[in-house]
Design a protein around this motif. Structure first.
Motif, PDB file in Angstrom:
ATOM      1  N   SER A   1       3.240   4.993 -10.592  1.00  0.00           N
ATOM      2  CA  SER A   1       3.397   4.396 -11.915  1.00  0.00           C
ATOM      3  C   SER A   1       4.742   3.681 -12.043  1.00  0.00           C
ATOM      4  N   ALA A   2       5.791   4.315 -11.544  1.00  0.00           N
ATOM      5  CA  ALA A   2       7.130   3.714 -11.612  1.00  0.00           C
ATOM      6  C   ALA A   2       7.207   2.440 -10.785  1.00  0.00           C
ATOM      7  N   ILE A   3       6.555   2.434  -9.631  1.00  0.00           N
ATOM      8  CA  ILE A   3       6.559   1.254  -8.764  1.00  0.00           C
ATOM      9  C   ILE A   3       5.760   0.124  -9.400  1.00  0.00           C
ATOM     10  N   VAL A   4       4.641   0.446 -10.031  1.00  0.00           N
ATOM     11  CA  VAL A   4       3.846  -0.569 -10.727  1.00  0.00           C
ATOM     12  C   VAL A   4       4.664  -1.195 -11.860  1.00  0.00           C
ATOM     13  N   GLU A   5       5.368  -0.385 -12.589  1.00  0.00           N
ATOM     14  CA  GLU A   5       6.209  -0.903 -13.672  1.00  0.00           C
ATOM     15  C   GLU A   5       7.284  -1.840 -13.139  1.00  0.00           C
ATOM     16  N   GLU A   6       7.885  -1.465 -12.022  1.00  0.00           N
ATOM     17  CA  GLU A   6       8.917  -2.319 -11.426  1.00  0.00           C
ATOM     18  C   GLU A   6       8.298  -3.600 -10.878  1.00  0.00           C
ATOM     19  N   ARG A   7       7.113  -3.491 -10.286  1.00  0.00           N
ATOM     20  CA  ARG A   7       6.410  -4.684  -9.800  1.00  0.00           C
ATOM     21  C   ARG A   7       6.184  -5.686 -10.921  1.00  0.00           C
ATOM     22  N   ASN A   8       5.820  -5.188 -12.079  1.00  0.00           N
ATOM     23  CA  ASN A   8       5.549  -6.060 -13.217  1.00  0.00           C
ATOM     24  C   ASN A   8       6.790  -6.833 -13.659  1.00  0.00           C
ATOM     25  N   LYS A   9       7.941  -6.311 -13.334  1.00  0.00           N
ATOM     26  CA  LYS A   9       9.193  -6.983 -13.693  1.00  0.00           C
ATOM     27  C   LYS A   9       9.611  -8.025 -12.663  1.00  0.00           C
ATOM     28  N   VAL A  10       9.419  -7.727 -11.383  1.00  0.00           N
ATOM     29  CA  VAL A  10      10.001  -8.569 -10.330  1.00  0.00           C
ATOM     30  C   VAL A  10       8.995  -9.426  -9.569  1.00  0.00           C
ATOM     31  N   ASN A  11       7.714  -9.005  -9.496  1.00  0.00           N
ATOM     32  CA  ASN A  11       6.758  -9.732  -8.660  1.00  0.00           C
ATOM     33  C   ASN A  11       5.333  -9.442  -9.149  1.00  0.00           C
TER      34      ASN A  11
ATOM     35  N   SER B   1     -10.988  14.769  -7.908  1.00  0.00           N
ATOM     36  CA  SER B   1     -10.187  15.631  -8.775  1.00  0.00           C
ATOM     37  C   SER B   1      -8.935  14.957  -9.321  1.00  0.00           C
ATOM     38  N   ASN B   2      -8.451  13.916  -8.648  1.00  0.00           N
ATOM     39  CA  ASN B   2      -7.200  13.295  -9.104  1.00  0.00           C
ATOM     40  C   ASN B   2      -7.292  11.779  -9.295  1.00  0.00           C
ATOM     41  N   VAL B   3      -8.491  11.197  -9.156  1.00  0.00           N
ATOM     42  CA  VAL B   3      -8.608   9.748  -9.247  1.00  0.00           C
ATOM     43  C   VAL B   3      -8.202   9.232 -10.624  1.00  0.00           C
ATOM     44  N   GLU B   4      -8.439  10.029 -11.671  1.00  0.00           N
ATOM     45  CA  GLU B   4      -8.057   9.587 -13.013  1.00  0.00           C
ATOM     46  C   GLU B   4      -6.546   9.467 -13.151  1.00  0.00           C
ATOM     47  N   GLN B   5      -5.807  10.362 -12.511  1.00  0.00           N
ATOM     48  CA  GLN B   5      -4.345  10.298 -12.563  1.00  0.00           C
ATOM     49  C   GLN B   5      -3.837   9.019 -11.915  1.00  0.00           C
ATOM     50  N   TYR B   6      -4.447   8.646 -10.793  1.00  0.00           N
ATOM     51  CA  TYR B   6      -4.009   7.415 -10.118  1.00  0.00           C
ATOM     52  C   TYR B   6      -4.487   6.175 -10.868  1.00  0.00           C
ATOM     53  N   ALA B   7      -5.646   6.248 -11.487  1.00  0.00           N
ATOM     54  CA  ALA B   7      -6.111   5.114 -12.295  1.00  0.00           C
ATOM     55  C   ALA B   7      -5.166   4.857 -13.459  1.00  0.00           C
ATOM     56  N   ALA B   8      -4.617   5.936 -14.019  1.00  0.00           N
ATOM     57  CA  ALA B   8      -3.718   5.821 -15.174  1.00  0.00           C
ATOM     58  C   ALA B   8      -2.389   5.153 -14.826  1.00  0.00           C
ATOM     59  N   THR B   9      -2.075   5.030 -13.536  1.00  0.00           N
ATOM     60  CA  THR B   9      -0.836   4.342 -13.127  1.00  0.00           C
ATOM     61  C   THR B   9      -0.966   2.830 -13.295  1.00  0.00           C
ATOM     62  N   MET B  10      -2.183   2.350 -13.557  1.00  0.00           N
ATOM     63  CA  MET B  10      -2.513   0.928 -13.683  1.00  0.00           C
ATOM     64  C   MET B  10      -2.341   0.185 -12.362  1.00  0.00           C
TER      65      MET B  10
ATOM     66  N   GLN C   1       0.850  -1.189   0.000  1.00  0.00           N
ATOM     67  CA  GLN C   1       0.000   0.000   0.000  1.00  0.00           C
ATOM     68  C   GLN C   1       0.886   1.240   0.000  1.00  0.00           C
ATOM     69  N   LEU C   2       0.748   2.049  -1.045  1.00  0.00           N
ATOM     70  CA  LEU C   2       1.583   3.230  -1.218  1.00  0.00           C
ATOM     71  C   LEU C   2       0.829   4.441  -0.693  1.00  0.00           C
ATOM     72  N   ASP C   3       1.329   5.014   0.391  1.00  0.00           N
ATOM     73  CA  ASP C   3       0.616   6.103   1.047  1.00  0.00           C
ATOM     74  C   ASP C   3       1.168   7.462   0.644  1.00  0.00           C
ATOM     75  N   LYS C   4       0.300   8.252   0.027  1.00  0.00           N
ATOM     76  CA  LYS C   4       0.604   9.635  -0.340  1.00  0.00           C
ATOM     77  C   LYS C   4       1.778   9.764  -1.312  1.00  0.00           C
ATOM     78  N   LEU C   5       1.986   8.765  -2.137  1.00  0.00           N
ATOM     79  CA  LEU C   5       2.970   8.880  -3.206  1.00  0.00           C
ATOM     80  C   LEU C   5       2.311   9.514  -4.425  1.00  0.00           C
ATOM     81  N   SER C   6       3.099  10.219  -5.221  1.00  0.00           N
ATOM     82  CA  SER C   6       2.565  10.891  -6.400  1.00  0.00           C
ATOM     83  C   SER C   6       2.184   9.863  -7.465  1.00  0.00           C
ATOM     84  N   PRO C   7       1.327  10.244  -8.390  1.00  0.00           N
ATOM     85  CA  PRO C   7       0.986   9.331  -9.491  1.00  0.00           C
ATOM     86  C   PRO C   7       2.224   8.871 -10.256  1.00  0.00           C
ATOM     87  N   GLU C   8       3.191   9.752 -10.415  1.00  0.00           N
ATOM     88  CA  GLU C   8       4.422   9.398 -11.127  1.00  0.00           C
ATOM     89  C   GLU C   8       5.193   8.315 -10.379  1.00  0.00           C
ATOM     90  N   GLU C   9       5.272   8.452  -9.053  1.00  0.00           N
ATOM     91  CA  GLU C   9       5.966   7.441  -8.253  1.00  0.00           C
ATOM     92  C   GLU C   9       5.205   6.120  -8.261  1.00  0.00           C
TER      93      GLU C   9
END
Length: 283
Positions: free
Chosen positions: A225-235, A249-258, A215-223
């Motif tokens: 997204s980067a963690i999700v990409e790394e997760r897809n590689k290792v676990n 106001s920002n749920v779409e940005q977080y949804a876009a992180t996949m 659970q990523l608490d208060k991380l930016s959408p950019e962060e």
């Protein structure tokens, strides 16, 4: 379906009428027959209809309802009507109205959040925190479900969710693996979720084989997204949850992180849906 016991309905009625309705009594109108109608004043997703129905039935009224929890409503829609003596109508009026307005406000916001996020990420799940007012959790959980949102964690007995406040007592994140793998309490049937608050700890935790989710608490959408990409590689099997400060106001940005799950507390601050109650004497 959330099971609502008669004790909860009794408590709702008792809170608004701890002894009796002295206004109705002093006017001597209690035994006169009447009816009450509830209409939507604006559009949304209705919730709390079940509660309103149970309130009037518990008091001895007869009820017809035309919409169920989770259905979309528009201005002017008749939600329900009840027929009873005036003392029953007035005893249930505000308890039913307040329940539907408050819960429908929550379910309406839930629906909007789900709609916005699913347009971006069809598979994302929205979940609500447990930051409800004490003793209201069963009711708000009904509203979450009506709006397409699941409860993130209903209580301390449900899931293992490790916060920094827990790590404080075991010497920090670096000691977590040793503690989990050597504890005498083996909760094999429970998922273990770890919350992290920065990018570096999150990347480190992706390699933990003893947790089911991060659970990523208060991380930016950019962060995120980067963690999700790394997760897809290792676990790939590790669930990634985004939490903290996520709203309409920002749920779409977080949804876009996949991300897999989006957790929010904003539902508790939803504006109540405006519902009109009309009471008429039956002559």
């Amino acid at each position: 379906m959330v099971y609502i016991s008669d004790n909860i309905i009794d408590a709702i009625i008792k809170e608004d009428m701890p002894y009796s309705d002295i206004t109705t009594e002093i006017l001597e109108i209690g035994k006169k027959e009447g009816k009450i109608f509830f209409y939507a004043r604006n559009e949304g997703v209705v919730s709390g209809v079940f509660i309103a129905v149970k309130i009037f039935e518990k008091l001895g009224g007869k009820v017809n309802f035309y919409l169920q929890d989770g259905e979309k409503i528009k201005e002017g829609d008749l939600i329900l009507e009840a027929f009873a003596a005036a003392e029953i109508l007035h005893a249930g009026w505000k308890a039913a109205l307040n329940s539907m307005e408050y819960l429908s406000g929550i379910s309406s916001l839930c629906s909007k959040m789900v709609e916005k996020s699913r347009k971006i990420n069809h598979n994302v799940m929205l979940a609500a925190t447990r930051k409800s007012m004490p003793l209201s959790r069963q009711l708000v959980t009904m509203a979450f479900q009506a709006g397409g949102v699941v409860p993130h964690r209903l209580g301390l007995s449900e899931t293992i969710l490790i916060f920094k406040q827990h790590l404080e007592f075991i010497g920090g994140l670096d000691n977590l693996e040793n503690v989990i793998k050597n504890t005498n309490h083996k909760a094999y049937e429970k998922k273990i979720i770890l919350e992290t608050e920065n990018y570096d700890d999150s990347i480190k935790a992706l390699k933990y084989d003893f947790i089911s989710g991060l659970q990523l608490d208060k991380l930016s959408p950019e962060e995120v997204s980067a963690i999700v990409e790394e997760r897809n590689k290792v676990n790939k099997n590790l669930i990634i949850i985004a939490a903290g400060g996520i709203n309409l106001s920002n749920v779409e940005q977080y949804a876009a992180t996949m991300v897999d799950v989006i957790v929010s507390s904003c539902f508790f601050h939803a504006k109540p849906l405006d519902i009109k109650a009309v009471i008429k004497e039956t002559k």
